[in-house]
Scaffold this active site. Sequence first.
Site, PDB file in Angstrom:
ATOM      1  CG  ASP A  82     -75.104  11.824 -83.018  1.00 56.94           C
ATOM      2  OD1 ASP A  82     -74.382  12.679 -83.560  1.00 56.94           O
ATOM      3  OD2 ASP A  82     -75.769  12.044 -81.985  1.00 56.94           O
ATOM      4  CG  HIS A  83     -71.585  12.091 -80.596  1.00 53.89           C
ATOM      5  ND1 HIS A  83     -70.692  13.135 -80.485  1.00 53.89           N
ATOM      6  CD2 HIS A  83     -72.819  12.612 -80.389  1.00 53.89           C
ATOM      7  CE1 HIS A  83     -71.360  14.250 -80.219  1.00 53.89           C
ATOM      8  NE2 HIS A  83     -72.646  13.959 -80.162  1.00 53.89           N
ATOM      9  CG  ASP A 104     -67.212  13.905 -80.944  1.00 51.21           C
ATOM     10  OD1 ASP A 104     -66.327  14.780 -81.047  1.00 51.21           O
ATOM     11  OD2 ASP A 104     -68.017  13.846 -79.986  1.00 51.21           O
ATOM     12  CG  HIS A 174     -74.321  16.795 -76.147  1.00 46.16           C
ATOM     13  ND1 HIS A 174     -72.997  17.118 -76.274  1.00 46.16           N
ATOM     14  CD2 HIS A 174     -74.729  16.398 -77.369  1.00 46.16           C
ATOM     15  CE1 HIS A 174     -72.604  16.914 -77.522  1.00 46.16           C
ATOM     16  NE2 HIS A 174     -73.642  16.469 -78.210  1.00 46.16           N
ATOM     17  N   GLY A 203     -77.094  19.201 -79.294  1.00 47.68           N
ATOM     18  CA  GLY A 203     -77.758  19.746 -78.124  1.00 47.68           C
ATOM     19  C   GLY A 203     -78.834  20.745 -78.482  1.00 47.68           C
TER      20      GLY A 203
END
Length: 280
Positions: A82-83, A104, A174, A203
Amino acid sequence: MTLATLSDVLQPALKGGYAVGGLVCLGWEDMRAYVAAAEAERLPVILQAGPSCRAHTPLPVLGRMFRHLAESVSVPVVAHLDHGYSFDECREALDSGFTSLMFDGSKLPLSENIAQTALIAEMAHRAGVSCEGEIGFVGYSDGAASQGTHPAEAERFAFETGVDAMAISVGNVHLQQNREGGLDEARIAEIDARTEVPLVIHGGSGVPIEQRARLARGTSICKFNIGTELRMAFGSALRSAVAADPDRFDRVQILREVEAPLEAAARSALRALAPEKEIA
């Protein structure tokens, strides 16, 4: 072994009118609780290693943990970065056994975001795994403000990058600790009309449960990232376990009491996104 790619779980969700929970992991106890919740609900789950998780535990270790947990259950489990903020970080995750890479580039100019995301998507696809990208910056509660996704830019991004899932900024933020917000459904409808790729909401904890369920069934949103509400459940259970016996110091004994409440919270989050017939 039930290890799956992001496409393995999102394409059935897109066709079936439901969404899959991307549950944000920080350590062994929550990972184990999330997989147990998915198995109990008979639903797929996406285990997500974000920047905070990676700062605490190296990617090669996280990859082994995720894959070990996938072997322990019969439902699909996605090992998701993630990210990821660089090609090298995404490459390391791929080499560490992750089955889904999220790059991202949402803070970059559009053309640069497209170029870098397309490069990582190509790398992922050559290895047989999935890629998620983000168009439109999703801000933070009490932090950087969001920059909403423009539908025409989303159309271009989806077409030129070849991503398997696309995170969008439509009122979500988020780290929101309440559900008083809500998503911009008109903007979602515009993006939906221009693209065919599964959509992702980061989020997700700040989105009302009713809206999560309705959008999962009625739009191309196939993945909600859920982190803050689960961290809050973990923290509450941990405080209760410590307060119950102030003289106790063995963290294994203390953390053992945290997993059941966390599993219950995760089951609730997953169930809200499931196909309508599976919602109790």
